[in-house]
Structure formats: C-alpha cells, structure tokens
Scaffold this motif. Sequence first.
Motif, PDB file in Angstrom:
ATOM      1  N   ILE B  76       1.036  -1.427  -0.022  1.00 52.85           N
ATOM      2  CA  ILE B  76       0.151   0.245   0.167  1.00 52.85           C
ATOM      3  C   ILE B  76       0.765   1.206  -0.093  1.00 52.85           C
ATOM      4  O   ILE B  76       2.063   0.995   0.327  1.00 52.85           O
ATOM      5  CB  ILE B  76      -0.808   0.083   1.482  1.00 52.85           C
ATOM      6  CG1 ILE B  76       0.228  -0.208   3.006  1.00 52.85           C
ATOM      7  CG2 ILE B  76      -2.558  -0.885   1.215  1.00 52.85           C
ATOM      8  CD1 ILE B  76      -0.834  -0.146   3.698  1.00 52.85           C
ATOM      9  N   GLY B  77       0.163   2.325  -0.185  1.00 55.13           N
ATOM     10  CA  GLY B  77       1.568   3.580  -0.448  1.00 55.13           C
ATOM     11  C   GLY B  77       0.217   4.096   0.512  1.00 55.13           C
ATOM     12  O   GLY B  77      -1.093   4.095   0.265  1.00 55.13           O
ATOM     13  N   MET B  78       0.980   5.345   1.392  1.00 56.47           N
ATOM     14  CA  MET B  78       0.044   5.964   2.190  1.00 56.47           C
ATOM     15  C   MET B  78       0.709   8.115   2.066  1.00 56.47           C
ATOM     16  O   MET B  78       1.691   7.546   2.324  1.00 56.47           O
ATOM     17  CB  MET B  78       0.038   5.081   3.469  1.00 56.47           C
ATOM     18  CG  MET B  78      -1.131   6.573   4.224  1.00 56.47           C
ATOM     19  SD  MET B  78      -1.043   5.154   6.112  1.00 56.47           S
ATOM     20  CE  MET B  78      -2.353   5.931   7.326  1.00 56.47           C
ATOM     21  N   VAL B  79      -0.617   8.520   2.079  1.00 55.24           N
ATOM     22  CA  VAL B  79      -0.052  10.130   2.795  1.00 55.24           C
ATOM     23  C   VAL B  79      -0.678  10.783   3.593  1.00 55.24           C
ATOM     24  O   VAL B  79      -2.047  10.412   3.502  1.00 55.24           O
ATOM     25  CB  VAL B  79      -0.454  10.796   0.836  1.00 55.24           C
ATOM     26  CG1 VAL B  79      -0.449  12.325   1.077  1.00 55.24           C
ATOM     27  CG2 VAL B  79      -0.112   9.698  -0.434  1.00 55.24           C
ATOM     28  N   PHE B  80      -0.562  11.273   4.241  1.00 50.72           N
ATOM     29  CA  PHE B  80      -0.251  11.716   5.481  1.00 50.72           C
ATOM     30  C   PHE B  80      -1.249  13.380   5.280  1.00 50.72           C
ATOM     31  O   PHE B  80       0.274  14.510   4.809  1.00 50.72           O
ATOM     32  CB  PHE B  80       0.561  11.876   6.705  1.00 50.72           C
ATOM     33  CG  PHE B  80       0.964   9.876   6.570  1.00 50.72           C
ATOM     34  CD1 PHE B  80       0.333   9.677   8.217  1.00 50.72           C
ATOM     35  CD2 PHE B  80       1.927   9.484   5.232  1.00 50.72           C
ATOM     36  CE1 PHE B  80       0.730   7.902   8.217  1.00 50.72           C
ATOM     37  CE2 PHE B  80       2.794   8.101   6.444  1.00 50.72           C
ATOM     38  CZ  PHE B  80       1.568   7.916   7.089  1.00 50.72           C
ATOM     39  N   GLN B  81      -1.532  14.004   6.601  1.00 50.84           N
ATOM     40  CA  GLN B  81      -1.381  15.278   6.431  1.00 50.84           C
ATOM     41  C   GLN B  81      -0.162  16.342   6.926  1.00 50.84           C
ATOM     42  O   GLN B  81       0.273  16.950   6.351  1.00 50.84           O
ATOM     43  CB  GLN B  81      -2.338  16.169   7.636  1.00 50.84           C
ATOM     44  CG  GLN B  81      -3.119  17.075   7.958  1.00 50.84           C
ATOM     45  CD  GLN B  81      -4.127  17.663   8.876  1.00 50.84           C
ATOM     46  OE1 GLN B  81      -4.564  16.331   9.348  1.00 50.84           O
ATOM     47  NE2 GLN B  81      -3.977  18.591   8.857  1.00 50.84           N
ATOM     48  N   SER B  82       0.577  15.388   8.165  1.00 49.78           N
ATOM     49  CA  SER B  82       1.863  16.079   7.740  1.00 49.78           C
ATOM     50  C   SER B  82       2.678  15.348   6.563  1.00 49.78           C
ATOM     51  O   SER B  82       3.778  15.920   6.751  1.00 49.78           O
ATOM     52  CB  SER B  82       2.166  15.617   9.796  1.00 49.78           C
ATOM     53  OG  SER B  82       2.371  13.799   9.474  1.00 49.78           O
ATOM     54  N   ASP B 157      -4.493  10.218   4.226  1.00 52.21           N
ATOM     55  CA  ASP B 157      -5.396  10.564   5.620  1.00 52.21           C
ATOM     56  C   ASP B 157      -5.333  12.514   5.562  1.00 52.21           C
ATOM     57  O   ASP B 157      -4.185  12.801   5.924  1.00 52.21           O
ATOM     58  CB  ASP B 157      -4.018  10.347   6.564  1.00 52.21           C
ATOM     59  CG  ASP B 157      -5.156   9.996   7.916  1.00 52.21           C
ATOM     60  OD1 ASP B 157      -6.124  10.600   8.306  1.00 52.21           O
ATOM     61  OD2 ASP B 157      -4.425   9.858   8.717  1.00 52.21           O
ATOM     62  N   GLU B 158      -6.715  13.209   5.073  1.00 53.19           N
ATOM     63  CA  GLU B 158      -6.452  14.199   4.985  1.00 53.19           C
ATOM     64  C   GLU B 158      -5.314  14.850   4.314  1.00 53.19           C
ATOM     65  O   GLU B 158      -4.622  15.915   5.197  1.00 53.19           O
ATOM     66  CB  GLU B 158      -6.668  14.952   6.166  1.00 53.19           C
ATOM     67  CG  GLU B 158      -8.268  14.249   6.834  1.00 53.19           C
ATOM     68  CD  GLU B 158      -8.677  14.875   8.024  1.00 53.19           C
ATOM     69  OE1 GLU B 158      -8.262  15.979   7.769  1.00 53.19           O
ATOM     70  OE2 GLU B 158      -9.708  14.350   8.139  1.00 53.19           O
ATOM     71  N   PRO B 159      -4.989  14.209   3.210  1.00 55.14           N
ATOM     72  CA  PRO B 159      -3.474  14.918   2.622  1.00 55.14           C
ATOM     73  C   PRO B 159      -3.528  16.204   2.108  1.00 55.14           C
ATOM     74  O   PRO B 159      -2.955  17.628   2.422  1.00 55.14           O
ATOM     75  CB  PRO B 159      -2.864  14.355   0.964  1.00 55.14           C
ATOM     76  CG  PRO B 159      -4.850  14.163   0.735  1.00 55.14           C
ATOM     77  CD  PRO B 159      -5.666  13.484   2.311  1.00 55.14           C
ATOM     78  N   LEU B 160      -4.542  17.550   2.208  1.00 58.96           N
ATOM     79  CA  LEU B 160      -4.412  18.604   1.935  1.00 58.96           C
ATOM     80  C   LEU B 160      -4.872  19.759   2.954  1.00 58.96           C
ATOM     81  O   LEU B 160      -4.835  20.935   2.607  1.00 58.96           O
ATOM     82  CB  LEU B 160      -6.141  18.742   0.229  1.00 58.96           C
ATOM     83  CG  LEU B 160      -5.275  18.007  -0.805  1.00 58.96           C
ATOM     84  CD1 LEU B 160      -6.564  18.279  -1.361  1.00 58.96           C
ATOM     85  CD2 LEU B 160      -4.208  17.943  -0.890  1.00 58.96           C
ATOM     86  N   SER B 161      -5.349  18.909   3.727  1.00 56.28           N
ATOM     87  CA  SER B 161      -5.572  19.757   4.837  1.00 56.28           C
ATOM     88  C   SER B 161      -4.585  21.113   5.585  1.00 56.28           C
ATOM     89  O   SER B 161      -4.554  22.486   6.237  1.00 56.28           O
ATOM     90  CB  SER B 161      -5.890  19.183   6.557  1.00 56.28           C
ATOM     91  OG  SER B 161      -6.930  18.268   5.726  1.00 56.28           O
ATOM     92  N   ASN B 162      -2.758  20.316   5.485  1.00 53.61           N
ATOM     93  CA  ASN B 162      -2.206  21.819   5.868  1.00 53.61           C
ATOM     94  C   ASN B 162      -1.786  22.153   4.539  1.00 53.61           C
ATOM     95  O   ASN B 162      -1.235  23.363   4.914  1.00 53.61           O
ATOM     96  CB  ASN B 162      -1.015  20.922   5.906  1.00 53.61           C
ATOM     97  CG  ASN B 162      -0.767  20.334   7.215  1.00 53.61           C
ATOM     98  OD1 ASN B 162      -2.069  19.888   8.663  1.00 53.61           O
ATOM     99  ND2 ASN B 162      -0.094  20.197   8.092  1.00 53.61           N
ATOM    100  N   LEU B 163      -2.351  22.106   4.272  1.00 56.18           N
ATOM    101  CA  LEU B 163      -2.052  23.250   2.314  1.00 56.18           C
ATOM    102  C   LEU B 163      -3.189  24.864   2.689  1.00 56.18           C
ATOM    103  O   LEU B 163      -4.621  24.239   3.313  1.00 56.18           O
ATOM    104  CB  LEU B 163      -2.172  22.213   1.322  1.00 56.18           C
ATOM    105  CG  LEU B 163      -1.836  21.674   0.666  1.00 56.18           C
ATOM    106  CD1 LEU B 163      -1.387  20.639  -0.506  1.00 56.18           C
ATOM    107  CD2 LEU B 163      -0.136  21.283   1.064  1.00 56.18           C
ATOM    108  N   ASP B 164      -2.511  25.760   1.771  1.00 52.86           N
ATOM    109  CA  ASP B 164      -3.337  26.760   1.656  1.00 52.86           C
ATOM    110  C   ASP B 164      -4.852  26.786   0.489  1.00 52.86           C
ATOM    111  O   ASP B 164      -4.673  25.706   0.373  1.00 52.86           O
ATOM    112  CB  ASP B 164      -2.397  27.861   1.119  1.00 52.86           C
ATOM    113  CG  ASP B 164      -2.266  27.869   0.576  1.00 52.86           C
ATOM    114  OD1 ASP B 164      -2.575  28.510  -0.804  1.00 52.86           O
ATOM    115  OD2 ASP B 164      -0.940  28.257   0.090  1.00 52.86           O
ATOM    116  N   VAL B 189      -9.575   9.954   3.222  1.00 50.41           N
ATOM    117  CA  VAL B 189      -9.850  10.505   4.391  1.00 50.41           C
ATOM    118  C   VAL B 189     -10.314  11.858   5.010  1.00 50.41           C
ATOM    119  O   VAL B 189      -8.751  12.391   4.757  1.00 50.41           O
ATOM    120  CB  VAL B 189      -9.005   9.397   5.671  1.00 50.41           C
ATOM    121  CG1 VAL B 189      -9.408  10.308   7.115  1.00 50.41           C
ATOM    122  CG2 VAL B 189      -9.812   8.606   6.044  1.00 50.41           C
ATOM    123  N   THR B 190     -11.304  12.432   4.718  1.00 52.32           N
ATOM    124  CA  THR B 190     -10.884  14.062   4.928  1.00 52.32           C
ATOM    125  C   THR B 190     -12.153  14.534   6.088  1.00 52.32           C
ATOM    126  O   THR B 190     -13.477  13.400   5.885  1.00 52.32           O
ATOM    127  CB  THR B 190     -11.586  14.822   3.861  1.00 52.32           C
ATOM    128  OG1 THR B 190     -11.748  15.836   3.798  1.00 52.32           O
ATOM    129  CG2 THR B 190     -12.537  14.548   2.737  1.00 52.32           C
TER     130      THR B 190
END
Lengths: 338, 357
Positions: B76-82, B157-164, B189-190
């Motif tokens: 699996i590949g995973m992308v994080f909010q952080s 896991d909420e990958p875009l939440s830290n972007l403007d 996940v969002t």
Amino acid sequence: MSVSNRRERGGVPSLSLREPFEQPSSIGAWLHSRRAAWAFMSPAVLLITLFFFIPVIVLLVLSLSDLKSANFGTFQWWLPTNWSLDNYSKIIGDRFISKFLGNTLFYVLTTLAIFNFGSALLIALITTHINRRAGFFFRLLWLLPRLTPSVVYILMWRRIAARAPHGILNQFLTLAGLGGGDNLLQTMPWVFVIIVNGLIGASFGLVIFTSAIEAIPRDYLTASKVDGASTLQTIRHVIVPMIRWPILFVLTFQTLSLLTSFEQILLLTGGGPGLFRTEVWALRAYHLALSTESGNTQWGYGAAWAVILVIIGVAAATIYMRVFKFDELVEEPKIDLI
Amino acid sequence: MKVELENLTKRWGKFVGADGINLAIGDGEFVAFLGPSGCGKTTTLLMVAGIYKPSEGTIRFDGKVVNTVSPKDRNIGMVFQSYALYPHMTVYQNISYPLKLRKMPKRERRERAQDVADMMGIGDLMDRKPAMLSGGQQQRVALGRSLVKEPQLLLFDEPLSNLDARLRLSMRGEIKRLQMELGITSIYVTHDQVEAMTMADRIAVMKDGKLEAYAKPDELYDRPRTLFVAGFVGNPPMNFLKVEVTREDGEYRARAEGIDLLVPAERGEKAVIKGEVIMGIRPEDVSIADGGTQGEIYVVEPLGRDDLVDVRIGDIEIHVLANPTLGTKMGERTSLKFDTKEVQFFDPETEQSLIWN
C-alpha cells in the motif's frame, strides 16, 4: 519604527543582538545598546565564571606550582617565579602513565559502549515498542541504582562480590562448582567496576532516549512501516537518525562524566587490586591531590593530572561535535530580540 | 484491488474507535471516508494499512483476509496530512526509500524515483531536504513516495488539510486526475465534505465510529438517509425545522409557526403518517421573493457569487442563498419563497429519513 528613526532619537537603546552594522561610539555605548542581551546572559555568565573559569585558572596555576601539604603556608604558589612545567614532565615520565591512560580509555569506552550508551538506547527502544505500562515499569527498575545512595549501593555490590561463603555470587558459583570462591573484586575487578558504573549511568541516556523516541510524530513510524520497513529497519533508517541530537548529547555528556568519575571505583576497589589495576586518571588525580593516604597531598602535582583530564575532555567533546556535525543540528533561534 | 471490510471494529478498553464497519470498495474505485474529527475514519484507515489490529471483523484484499499481514507486506502507499517526509533524507532518498527496502538495485531505484518525481513535477528537487520545500512540493514528494512502489491500494489521510486554500484546490484536481489515470484503488480520509464530494466515486460517512451512509456523492446529497448525513453533506448546510405535516383536500402541507408550505405529494405522504417531523430544505431551494413567507433578515454574509442570508421567521432560522444584487440589509423585513421539490423529512426520534428508508 525603523532603525534610523531610533538612532535619531539617540537616547533610545537598541536591544538587538544582531546589528553588526551599527558601530557603537564607545564600549560604554556598546554595552548600553546591548542591555537586554546582557541582562539575560549575566546570571549564566556569572555562574560559569565563578564556578568554571576561575577554578580552571586556579587549577592551571596550581598545576604549574609544587604546592603540597609539606610546604603549605610557606610556599607562594601564586608567584610566577614559582611556576614551571616540572609537574607535566613528571607525569610524562611516570612509569605507570600508560597504565592509567589505558585504564581510563578502557573504562570509559567499555562502560559507554555497553551501558551508558548501548544499553540506554537498546532499553529505550525496547520499552517504547512494548506495552506502555510495562515499558514504564521496566524503565523505573533501571532508575533504582541511581536512586540508591552510593555508599549503600557499593556496599551491596561488595556483598555480592565477596568471597565464599558470604558472597552472594560465590554461593551460586560454588554450588555450580565454578570458581575458587575468591573475592570477585580481586579476581575480576574490571567486570564489577564497569557493571557498577554502567547500571547507574544507563538510566541517564535511557530517560533522554525514551523521551526523544516518544516525541517522534507517529506518522513517521506509520509511513516507514507502510513503505515496507520492518521494525528493525524503521529503527535504523528513521528513529536513530531522528534522535541524532540526543545521541550526541548523551555520548558527549556521558564520556565527560565517565572521564571525571572515580567515586564508585574509589569505594569499590580503591584503584586496586594490586598496583593500580583499576586506577583511572581521575582517581589518580584524586589520590595525589586530595587523599591523605600517602601522608603528603600533592595539590600542585594532582592539579596537573586534572588539567590533562580537562584537555582530554574538551578534545573528546570537540571530536563528537565534528562527527555529528553539530552546526547542522543547531536551529536558528525562534525568537528575535527586537 | 478490491477491498472489503466486514464488521470491522477497533476497541481500546471501553473506548470504541470503529464500530462494526461494513463496506466494499471496487477495483480502481476512489472512496472517501468522511466525518467530523473523532468519528473513526482514521482508525479504520490505519486498520486497512495494518498499523492497528482489528479487535473484531475482517479486512479482505481481493478476497484474501489480511488481518494479520504486516503493513510492509500489504503493498500500500500512504499520504499523510503532515506529509511525514523523513527530514534527514533528501527528496530522492525519501522517494526511493520504499524501493531501497525492497533491495532494488541502485540504478533501477534511481530511474524509478526519477520517473515518479518527473510525473509529480518535482524532478529537479531531488537533492533537496524536505525542510527546503514548500508545503505543496512536500506533498508532491509524499505522493511520489507513495506511488513509487506501484501500490495496489492508496491511502490518503487528510493530505490537503495543511495546504493553503488555493493550493488545496489545484492539488484536489491533480490527485483526482492521477488516481483516475493510474486506476489504483484509493481510500481518502477527510473531514471536508467538499473534498469528498468533488473527488470520490463513493463516500462513506462516519459518525461516532459507525458507518452512517455509503453512497455516491449525488445520492448522499439528494437522498440522505439520516439527519446527520443531510446536515453534514452540502455547503452551506441544509436548513432543518420542526413542522407538522397534514393532508388537506388531497394536498400535503407542512406547517410551523409563521410557515405554511405546500409539499409534493410523494414526499408528503411519507411524512404525514408521523405528523410531527423534521423538515430539511437546502439554502439553494429557498429564495428571497415577494409574496412568500414573512421574516426578518438577521445576518448577511457575502460569499462573492452569492450572499448567504440568515432569515428569522419567529424562532425559526433559515439560511438562504440570495443574489447579491438584491441588496439585502440586516434588520430589514423580507419574504421567502420555498421550493419544496427537494424537501427532506426525518423522524425526530430516530433521525432516519422518512422518505428514503
């Protein structure tokens, strides 16, 4: 308000630590312009001056003189005419110097590798990878030696190592038909010196490494596992590189503290058995400068031994900082003094 | 790869993180887990990743139970909010880390990492450390790292939440496009319902550890099965008011104090049995027009294209999307027209839809 504005008013002090272009007219003005910086720094500067720089200078001067209990009160050790490098040439000429140096190196490196660094990191890694409560309990056990008063702790170990039939270890050994029942501090003093010191020393690194590992954001560990790493690979590629700063700190701090520590050895073996079997550099300095066993305490000569120890310590710390690229580990300050 | 979750449950002592989740994700499908924080969406994701062990239930990848398979063997590949980029590694080392762990030869590693980096538009940043990159660049590196080993399942896991906000918008489109082109089954996940609506093929709405709904975006929007889903999906959120539905002369009417609306028969007849119900109506189905229900304008929030107008009818609060040229002013009297074609009715006790269940 801009910088030039401030300067026009003249009397308003600039509190900046970083204004290299602003040329102060006099030392007084310079001091004045850095009032806040000095106010913040002064307690630390005062303490370091009082308790480090001055003693080191006194030590240095002492090491150049031949002050001892025999000439105490009459010998004017502070007069430059009484200074010489005799003490140092005496140390270099000491026929046991390689013994002390070897003992010290062996003692510091072995204790550091096995306990103060090695066990500390290993136990920190294990206890952060198991059930939290079990990990906490296990770490608490490792703090016990440090919490025990030195004298009690050493008496305990002397009892453990004592000869048959009183010694705890020897009771087991004779039951198993091993060993001659001699006092183990006589037959294998180094094993005990290292274990006794190591068990105390490990808890320091343990506490620091544990908190550093627990401070690593979970996402990194999750990412590493998802990327395909086993637990050991995660430790090697992610956890250890991310705690490089605490590792440098523990290595440096523990090297210096082991270099200068002698009280456990003093209480356990007194530097023996035999002639200097476990006598390390710091213990040698103690014996010469502060112990009255020989009837003549040689403050000057002992100080020279101590000065060399300081030099070795500073050199070791510098090497660590080079190896770990200290400059890269230090972050820019997060707050600017305006 | 198909993913099936069956009765998936995670407990820590008495605390239930995820409670009996049942859902199936088709091969190549893009599914969003949507819900407020603490709803169990990340817990479920981490069980799929293999980081958490399920307390109960099963996870199947292509029909095979993977409950005890360790994360490294799940492909699996995973992308994080952080972003979770290893700070001590360069971009190249970050991206090629999964390949290094597979013991891929160095030259092949180089090529694969470069290909992925070029695809993500970060091919010229390979020697930088993550700290020297912008948030958007970091997220591209993280995406690259998740894609480089050609995973069969992508977890976000909420990958875009830290972007403007601006960057979030463009990355949203890019991720959607990328997922479609590569056809990798994805779970996203969002807590942002707009993200879920715009990107996902299907949305799993979660609340308090339970799966509230699992449907296509338009179905969630048009046919919400619970009050929670109706309120959570849609921006600005749906208006809810307590009404009494009655049948008079073959017509169905929904009444509250100061409000009397004619509702479509096929919807009204489902609500009339219950009588006292919660009515839901979206702000875009209410308009400011003469000759309707009388109310007072409480607040006007200009959104640019529309004004979001909060109108009070007695104690009832109705949000309306109004044309800014109307020049609505706070404190003025106004009149509302309700378009009841898409009106929703919910049972006030069970909070279930009276129309769609």
